[in-house]
Scaffold this active site. Structure first.
Site, PDB file in Angstrom:
ATOM      1  N   SER A  64       0.865  -1.237  -0.008  1.00 45.74           N
ATOM      2  CA  SER A  64       0.035   0.025  -0.189  1.00 45.74           C
ATOM      3  C   SER A  64       0.765   1.441   0.167  1.00 45.74           C
ATOM      4  O   SER A  64       0.232   2.596  -0.177  1.00 45.74           O
ATOM      5  CB  SER A  64      -0.964   0.073   1.116  1.00 45.74           C
ATOM      6  OG  SER A  64      -1.904  -0.903   1.008  1.00 45.74           O
ATOM      7  N   LYS A  67       0.339   3.652  -2.819  1.00 45.15           N
ATOM      8  CA  LYS A  67      -0.952   4.253  -3.225  1.00 45.15           C
ATOM      9  C   LYS A  67      -0.763   5.766  -3.248  1.00 45.15           C
ATOM     10  O   LYS A  67      -1.089   6.418  -4.321  1.00 45.15           O
ATOM     11  CB  LYS A  67      -1.886   3.966  -2.025  1.00 45.15           C
ATOM     12  CG  LYS A  67      -2.559   2.587  -1.899  1.00 45.15           C
ATOM     13  CD  LYS A  67      -3.187   2.468  -0.804  1.00 45.15           C
ATOM     14  CE  LYS A  67      -3.771   1.018  -0.827  1.00 45.15           C
ATOM     15  NZ  LYS A  67      -4.549   0.849   0.480  1.00 45.15           N
ATOM     16  N   TYR A 191      -3.921  -3.424  -9.939  1.00 42.63           N
ATOM     17  CA  TYR A 191      -3.462  -2.866  -8.635  1.00 42.63           C
ATOM     18  C   TYR A 191      -2.652  -3.847  -7.848  1.00 42.63           C
ATOM     19  O   TYR A 191      -1.609  -3.546  -7.048  1.00 42.63           O
ATOM     20  CB  TYR A 191      -4.879  -2.742  -7.629  1.00 42.63           C
ATOM     21  CG  TYR A 191      -4.568  -2.493  -6.268  1.00 42.63           C
ATOM     22  CD1 TYR A 191      -3.856  -1.323  -6.084  1.00 42.63           C
ATOM     23  CD2 TYR A 191      -4.846  -3.340  -5.359  1.00 42.63           C
ATOM     24  CE1 TYR A 191      -3.648  -0.704  -4.560  1.00 42.63           C
ATOM     25  CE2 TYR A 191      -4.747  -3.048  -4.070  1.00 42.63           C
ATOM     26  CZ  TYR A 191      -4.171  -1.857  -3.656  1.00 42.63           C
ATOM     27  OH  TYR A 191      -4.054  -1.483  -2.460  1.00 42.63           O
ATOM     28  N   TYR A 243      -4.964   5.218   7.742  1.00 48.39           N
ATOM     29  CA  TYR A 243      -6.514   4.549   7.738  1.00 48.39           C
ATOM     30  C   TYR A 243      -7.032   4.960   9.151  1.00 48.39           C
ATOM     31  O   TYR A 243      -7.078   6.239   9.357  1.00 48.39           O
ATOM     32  CB  TYR A 243      -6.392   3.220   7.643  1.00 48.39           C
ATOM     33  CG  TYR A 243      -5.472   2.656   6.598  1.00 48.39           C
ATOM     34  CD1 TYR A 243      -5.673   3.106   5.190  1.00 48.39           C
ATOM     35  CD2 TYR A 243      -4.460   1.820   6.793  1.00 48.39           C
ATOM     36  CE1 TYR A 243      -5.091   2.663   4.163  1.00 48.39           C
ATOM     37  CE2 TYR A 243      -3.693   1.215   5.607  1.00 48.39           C
ATOM     38  CZ  TYR A 243      -3.988   1.618   4.387  1.00 48.39           C
ATOM     39  OH  TYR A 243      -3.249   1.143   3.276  1.00 48.39           O
ATOM     40  N   VAL A 261       1.377  -3.584   4.259  1.00 43.94           N
ATOM     41  CA  VAL A 261       1.280  -4.737   4.978  1.00 43.94           C
ATOM     42  C   VAL A 261       2.632  -5.574   4.884  1.00 43.94           C
ATOM     43  O   VAL A 261       2.539  -6.803   5.550  1.00 43.94           O
ATOM     44  CB  VAL A 261       0.037  -5.513   4.584  1.00 43.94           C
ATOM     45  CG1 VAL A 261      -1.198  -4.678   4.940  1.00 43.94           C
ATOM     46  CG2 VAL A 261       0.243  -5.919   3.104  1.00 43.94           C
TER      47      VAL A 261
END
Length: 425
Positions: A64, A67, A191, A243, A261
């Site tokens: 991530s 992103k 993705y 988040y 992660v």
């Protein structure tokens, strides 16, 4: 003189090494097999100097952390209006893989959650680009951020794609709302492939520093995205990057950040540095346990909270010259401006790159406005190391901007006034 920053990073890693709480991402088999004891930290300044410690050259999948960089590419390729019409910028308060869409439009709440990231991936590259062309754009773009060509870990890609049930559900919902125009399975594959790009902790520090440097890679000197794009990305990272823990992160750490992660964590401090850590054990939010601890220490030690607003920055070293001849010669280093972390780093690096040529050194602080705690500690540590290297260090401090000038064990400093009289030894 050797810079104290690598030693500081090593000590920081040592301080968190005993924490074995958390667990690897067991819902992705390849990530579950990661060595949980891997640990690294790296810092890249906005002029391209990289410091690192631990397993900083070990590759792992970016996950991530991709992103914000792909979001930057989408903004650069499609423009703000098109991107914002498809993915918004509000914090969701949800975990990274929740179905967090606006009730009527179906637009994801921000590009840091998986639903929004799927949209950003689909908007990378020119309008009408196919899946292969779009992915090539993403690889080229993230490689430009890193300063080297990045490659895909095919084993991670296959493992993650095989278990991407929730992302497939998100993509189907996005397609149903006409937020993405392609086959949902194609979107998920693109993705997932993006998340499988291999990086090192050093790479991530450079990527973060590119954001901190207004979109110019500080190592290669090449522009990657524009300053307005960077401002947008850093703003979203500040409010959404961690988040459902983003608010707690910004109050305690105060650095625009993004986690992954696989155990990576980046922070970009505008105008100063990019920071990255790596440790695979995750907390309940999906953030690296030891990475979060390291960033909390960095903020406390180095004054990096975004809301600790610095004064106007100038070049820290105004002049450097040798006064006198022979054994009476003294090398004078005139400092100026406000001495915070970034300025102090320039000063200590100056001594490392250009060691003093005389046995006596004078640090002239007459043009220094303020010195914060981290600037004071770094300057005094430099004095200590210069003393150990055999130099006699004098400090001209007419306005007493250097409080408690004690360089510690093995160090020696002589403070003089503007008439050359010893004020404190």
């Amino acid at each position: 003189m050797r810079s104290p920053i690598p030693d500081y990073l090593t000590d920081a890693l040592r301080s968190v090494a005993a924490d074995t709480s958390g667990a690897t991402a067991d819902y992705i088999p390849e990530l579950a097999q990661a060595d949980p004891d891997r640990l690294a930290a790296a810092l890249c300044t906005v002029d391209g100097h990289v410091y690192s410690a631990g397993d900083a050259d070990v590759e792992f999948s970016i996950q991530s952390i991709s992103k914000p960089f792909v979001y930057a590419l989408a903004l650069a390729d499609r423009g703000f209006d098109e991107v914002l019409s498809k993915v918004w910028v509000e914090p969701s308060g949800d975990s990274f893989n929740q179905i967090s869409l606006e009730p009527e439009s179906g637009r994801p709440r921000n590009p840091m959650i998986n639903a929004g990231a799927l949209v950003a991936t689909s908007l990378s590259g020119p309008p009408g680009a196919g899946a292969d062309q779009r992915f090539e754009r993403i690889v080229d773009g993230l490689s430009a951020f890193a300063g080297r060509r990045l490659e895909v870990d095919e084993a991670v890609y296959e493992s993650e794609l095989h278990h991407a049930y929730r992302n497939r559900a998100l993509a189907n919902m996005l397609r149903a709302h006409d937020i993405i125009a392609e086959d949902p399975l194609v979107a998920v594959a693109g993705y997932t492939r993006q998340c499988s790009l291999l990086v090192t902790t050093d790479d991530l520090a450079v990527m973060a520093a590119t954001l901190a440097n207004r979109g110019v890679n500080p190592v290669t000197g090449r522009p990657v995205v524009s300053a307005p794009v960077v401002r947008q990305v850093l703003s979203v990272m500040s409010t959404c990057g961690m988040y459902d823990g983003a608010g707690d992160w910004m109050t305690r750490v105060g650095v625009p950040a993004k986690s992954g992660v696989s155990g990576g964590l980046i922070g970009a401090l505008p105008g100063q540095a990019g920071i990255a850590t790596f440790s695979p054990r995750l907390d309940r939010h999906g953030n690296s346990v030891r990475g979060v601890d390291l960033f909390q220490r960095f903020t406390a030690d180095m004054g990096m909270h975004l809301m600790d607003v610095p004064g106007t920055a100038r070049e820290a070293i105004a002049d450097r010259y040798v006064d006198g001849d022979g054994p009476d010669a003294i090398e004078v280093i005139e400092l100026q401006g406000d001495l915070r972390f970034a300025a102090a780093e320039h000063v200590v690096r100056e001594f490392e790159v250009r060691p003093p040529v005389t046995s006596s050194i004078l640090l002239d602080l007459a043009r220094i406005g303020t010195i914060d705690d981290v600037g004071r500690r770094m300057l005094l540590e430099a004095v200590r190391r210069l003393t150990i290297d055999g130099h006699e260090v004098f400090v001209l401090d007419p306005d007493q901007v250097l409080p408690d000038p004690d360089p510690g064990t093995g160090g020696r400093i002589t403070v003089v006034d503007d008439r050359g009289q010893v004020r404190q030894r």
